[in-house]
Design a protein around this motif. Structure first.
Motif, mmCIF file in Angstrom:
data_model
loop_
_atom_site.group_PDB
_atom_site.id
_atom_site.type_symbol
_atom_site.label_atom_id
_atom_site.label_comp_id
_atom_site.label_asym_id
_atom_site.label_seq_id
_atom_site.Cartn_x
_atom_site.Cartn_y
_atom_site.Cartn_z
ATOM 1 N N PRO A 169 0.795 -1.230 0.000
ATOM 2 C CA PRO A 169 0.000 0.000 0.000
ATOM 3 C C PRO A 169 0.828 1.280 0.000
ATOM 4 C CG PRO A 169 -0.868 -1.590 1.585
ATOM 5 C CD PRO A 169 0.432 -2.148 1.085
ATOM 6 N N GLY A 170 2.077 1.191 0.462
ATOM 7 C CA GLY A 170 2.929 2.370 0.507
ATOM 8 C C GLY A 170 3.272 2.931 -0.844
ATOM 9 N N GLY A 171 3.041 2.144 -1.922
ATOM 10 C CA GLY A 171 3.318 2.635 -3.282
ATOM 11 C C GLY A 171 4.791 2.558 -3.609
ATOM 12 N N PRO A 172 5.241 3.257 -4.656
ATOM 13 C CA PRO A 172 6.613 3.164 -5.120
ATOM 14 C C PRO A 172 7.593 3.760 -4.116
ATOM 15 C CG PRO A 172 5.426 4.894 -6.295
ATOM 16 C CD PRO A 172 4.438 4.170 -5.465
ATOM 17 N N GLY A 173 8.835 3.324 -4.223
ATOM 18 C CA GLY A 173 9.877 3.805 -3.321
ATOM 19 C C GLY A 173 10.198 5.259 -3.569
ATOM 20 N N PRO A 174 10.947 5.873 -2.650
ATOM 21 C CA PRO A 174 11.230 7.313 -2.745
ATOM 22 C C PRO A 174 12.052 7.695 -3.955
ATOM 23 C CG PRO A 174 12.522 6.255 -0.995
ATOM 24 C CD PRO A 174 11.524 5.267 -1.448
ATOM 25 N N ALA A 175 12.855 6.745 -4.478
ATOM 26 C CA ALA A 175 13.700 7.071 -5.635
ATOM 27 C C ALA A 175 12.916 7.048 -6.938
ATOM 28 C CB ALA A 175 14.869 6.092 -5.714
ATOM 29 N N GLU A 176 11.668 6.562 -6.894
ATOM 30 C CA GLU A 176 10.905 6.416 -8.120
ATOM 31 C C GLU A 176 9.981 7.618 -8.333
ATOM 32 O OE1 GLU A 176 8.916 2.722 -8.324
ATOM 33 O OE2 GLU A 176 10.687 1.526 -7.862
ATOM 34 N N VAL A 177 9.633 7.843 -9.595
ATOM 35 C CA VAL A 177 8.742 8.951 -9.938
ATOM 36 C C VAL A 177 7.328 8.616 -9.496
ATOM 37 C CG1 VAL A 177 7.760 10.255 -11.843
ATOM 38 C CG2 VAL A 177 10.168 9.604 -11.895
ATOM 39 N N GLY A 178 6.681 9.565 -8.851
ATOM 40 C CA GLY A 178 5.287 9.402 -8.461
ATOM 41 C C GLY A 178 4.388 10.242 -9.341
ATOM 42 N N LEU A 179 3.077 10.083 -9.157
ATOM 43 C CA LEU A 179 2.123 10.821 -9.993
ATOM 44 C C LEU A 179 2.305 12.329 -9.844
ATOM 45 C CD1 LEU A 179 -0.345 10.423 -11.900
ATOM 46 C CD2 LEU A 179 -1.781 10.740 -9.885
ATOM 47 N N GLY A 180 2.638 12.786 -8.627
ATOM 48 C CA GLY A 180 2.776 14.217 -8.387
ATOM 49 C C GLY A 180 3.907 14.863 -9.158
ATOM 50 N N ALA A 181 4.891 14.057 -9.595
ATOM 51 C CA ALA A 181 6.031 14.609 -10.334
ATOM 52 C C ALA A 181 5.731 14.791 -11.816
ATOM 53 C CB ALA A 181 7.248 13.692 -10.165
ATOM 54 N N LEU A 182 4.583 14.296 -12.271
ATOM 55 C CA LEU A 182 4.255 14.375 -13.692
ATOM 56 C C LEU A 182 3.597 15.711 -14.017
ATOM 57 C CD1 LEU A 182 2.720 10.809 -14.277
ATOM 58 C CD2 LEU A 182 5.083 11.537 -14.611
ATOM 59 N N THR A 237 -3.649 13.980 -15.455
ATOM 60 C CA THR A 237 -5.065 13.811 -15.810
ATOM 61 C C THR A 237 -5.251 12.574 -16.693
ATOM 62 O OG1 THR A 237 -5.380 16.200 -15.729
ATOM 63 C CG2 THR A 237 -7.050 14.927 -16.903
ATOM 64 N N ALA A 238 -4.331 12.398 -17.645
ATOM 65 C CA ALA A 238 -4.423 11.240 -18.552
ATOM 66 C C ALA A 238 -4.252 9.932 -17.785
ATOM 67 C CB ALA A 238 -3.368 11.358 -19.645
ATOM 68 N N VAL A 239 -3.339 9.901 -16.814
ATOM 69 C CA VAL A 239 -3.110 8.687 -16.016
ATOM 70 C C VAL A 239 -4.352 8.365 -15.202
ATOM 71 C CG1 VAL A 239 -1.819 7.744 -14.058
ATOM 72 C CG2 VAL A 239 -0.598 8.857 -15.926
ATOM 73 N N ARG A 240 -4.945 9.393 -14.579
ATOM 74 C CA ARG A 240 -6.154 9.148 -13.776
ATOM 75 C C ARG A 240 -7.309 8.652 -14.651
ATOM 76 N NH1 ARG A 240 -4.700 14.407 -10.840
ATOM 77 N NH2 ARG A 240 -3.748 13.695 -8.890
ATOM 78 N N VAL A 289 -6.620 5.016 -15.445
ATOM 79 C CA VAL A 289 -6.892 4.167 -14.276
ATOM 80 C C VAL A 289 -8.395 3.956 -14.116
ATOM 81 C CG1 VAL A 289 -6.831 4.134 -11.749
ATOM 82 C CG2 VAL A 289 -4.760 4.663 -13.051
ATOM 83 N N GLY A 290 -9.181 5.037 -14.289
ATOM 84 C CA GLY A 290 -10.637 4.904 -14.200
ATOM 85 C C GLY A 290 -11.195 3.971 -15.265
ATOM 86 N N ALA A 291 -10.660 4.092 -16.492
ATOM 87 C CA ALA A 291 -11.125 3.236 -17.591
ATOM 88 C C ALA A 291 -10.746 1.775 -17.328
ATOM 89 C CB ALA A 291 -10.518 3.712 -18.907
ATOM 90 N N LEU A 292 -9.530 1.550 -16.818
ATOM 91 C CA LEU A 292 -9.109 0.180 -16.517
ATOM 92 C C LEU A 292 -9.983 -0.430 -15.423
ATOM 93 C CD1 LEU A 292 -5.218 0.591 -16.552
ATOM 94 C CD2 LEU A 292 -6.595 -0.663 -18.208
ATOM 95 N N ASP A 293 -10.296 0.369 -14.409
ATOM 96 C CA ASP A 293 -11.145 -0.140 -13.330
ATOM 97 C C ASP A 293 -12.531 -0.512 -13.861
ATOM 98 O OD1 ASP A 293 -11.808 -0.596 -10.471
ATOM 99 O OD2 ASP A 293 -13.182 1.077 -10.835
#
Length: 345
Positions: free
Chosen positions: A20-33, A39-42, A45-49
C-alpha cells in the motif's frame, strides 16, 4: 503510454509492486508528472477499473518502466478498485509495459497484416481512437469524385451485431493479407448467394476491383444492404486500404526494415545513415512514392532502436551531421508543415 496484457501470474519473472505504501522514494510518483499527464493517467486508471469491473477481475499488477509503475500504483490505491478487488472472484495478473522501452515495436510496420494497415491508413472516426471512417458512397447512387464527401455518413469497423463481419475482422487480424482478402471474397459470395444476387464466383488472385464489383451488386437492393451492412463496411474498408497510396509506402517501410535487420550486424551505423541520406528529399523534389519528413523521423527512431550499442567516433558524427542537415532542410522547405512537424519544431 502503457500497454496492458492479461496473462497468467508472472511473479517468478517480474517483481510485484510494493504494498500500500506505493513506489519507493527514488521512483517517480504521480505528483512529479505534468498536470496534463496526471489527468491522462487518472483517466486511464478509471477506464481500466471499469473494464476490470465488467470482467469481474481481482488483479495483481506488475510494471516494467517508470510510467507503468505510476499507472499500476495509482490503480492499486484507487478507492473504487480496492472495493472491486474485495468482491471480485476471478484472479488475473496485469502487466503494464512502457512503450518507450520498445520504440521499434511502436514505429515498426509489422508483417503482412490487413487489420493493421486498415487502422493506419484510413482516417479516424470522429470521437474515436480505435475505429476508422469507411467511405460508404460506393453503396449509393451518388456520383462524386470527392473522397471526403460528407453527405453520406461514414461506416466503421465495429460491427458487434453482424456475425459474418466479426468473423471477417478476425481474419483481417489473424491471417496474412492474401488469405484475408480471399476470406472477404468468400463472405461476399455467400452473402450475395443468400440474397439471390447474380454473382459470378471467380478463382485466382483477389483484387480490390473484383471486391468492388461484388459490392456493386448490393447497391440497388435495400433489403440485401440492410441484411449485410456490417460485412459490406468491412470489405469496403479493405478495398479502400488496398487502393490507398499510403499502402504501397507501408510495404516500402516493411521492406526497408527487414533489409536493415538483415544487414545491421554487418554494417556500422555510419553506413546505415549514408544509405538513408539520398532518400531524404525536399518537398519540390519528392514524388508520391518518396518518404516525407515524418516518415524519416519514424525510420530514424526504428534504426536507433534496433541497432543496439552504437560505437561513437568521427565517422558517426559526420554521418549524423549530414542526415541532420538534409532533414532540417527538408522540414524548412515544407510549404504546409503537418501538425506533427509543427509540434516538433
Amino acid at each position: 503510454s502503457a500497454e496492458l496484457c492479461l496473462l497468467p501470474a508472472l511473479a517468478a519473472l517480474l517483481p510485484p509492486l510494493p504494498g500500500p505504501g506505493g513506489p519507493g522514494p527514488a521512483e517517480v510518483g504521480l505528483g512529479a508528472l505534468p498536470a496534463e499527464l496526471r489527468t491522462a493517467v487518472r483517466a486511464l486508471v478509471g477506464a481500466l477499473d471499469s473494464l476490470f469491473s465488467a470482467l469481474g477481475l481481482r488483479e495483481e499488477s506488475f510494471a516494467v518502466g517508470p510510467l507503468s509503475r505510476v499507472v499500476a500504483a495509482e490503480l492499486a490505491s484507487y478507492a473504487p478498485a480496492k472495493n472491486r478487488r474485495r468482491t471480485a472472484t476471478t484472479k488475473a495478473s496485469v502487466i503494464f509495459v512502457d512503450r518507450t522501452l520498445d520504440l521499434a515495436g511502436a514505429v515498426g510496420h509489422h508483417g503482412d497484416n490487413l487489420a493493421e494497415k486498415i487502422l493506419s491508413v484510413l482516417p479516424k472516426l470522429p470521437g474515436h481512437k480505435t475505429d476508422v471512417m469507411v467511405n460508404m458512397v460506393e453503396l449509393t447512387a451518388l456520383q462524386t469524385t470527392d473522397e471526403t464527401c460528407s453527405i453520406i455518413a461514414p461506416g466503421c469497423l465495429a460491427q458487434p451485431n453482424d456475425p459474418a463481419a466479426k468473423a471477417l475482422w478476425e481474419s483481417f487480424m489473424n491471417l496474412k493479407q492474401k488469405e484475408a482478402v480471399m476470406e472477404a471474397r468468400r463472405h461476399l459470395v455467400e452473402a450475395a448467394s443468400r440474397e439471390n444476387l447474380p454473382i459470378k464466383m471467380s478463382m485466382g488472385e483477389v483484387t480490390p476491383e473484383q471486391l468492388s464489383s461484388y459490392i456493386q451488386l448490393f447497391r440497388n437492393n435495400l433489403k440485401a444492404l440492410e441484411n449485410h451492412c456490417g460485412l459490406l463496411q468491412l470489405v469496403l474498408a479493405a478495398v479502400q486500404t488496398l487502393k490507398h497510396p499510403q499502402t504501397s509506402k507501408w510495404d516500402n517501410f516493411l521492406a526497408f526494415e527487414r533489409l536493415l535487420l538483415q544487414t545491421i550486424g554487418e554494417s556500422e551505423m555510419p553506413s546505415v545513415l549514408n544509405q538513408l541520406l539520398p532518400m531524404i528529399k525536399s518537398y519540390n523534389k519528392r514524388t508520391k512514392d518518396d518518404y516525407a519528413c515524418e516518415d524519416f523521423l519514424v525510420l530514424l527512431i526504428y534504426i536507433y532502436s534496433v541497432v543496439g550499442e552504437i560505437k561513437c567516433g568521427k565517422e558517426l558524427d559526420a554521418a549524423e551531421e549530414e542526415v541532420k542537415r538534409a532533414l532540417v532542410k527538408a522540414i524548412c522547405d515544407e510549404p504546409e508543415p503537418s501538425p506533427l512537424l509543427q509540434k516538433i519544431t
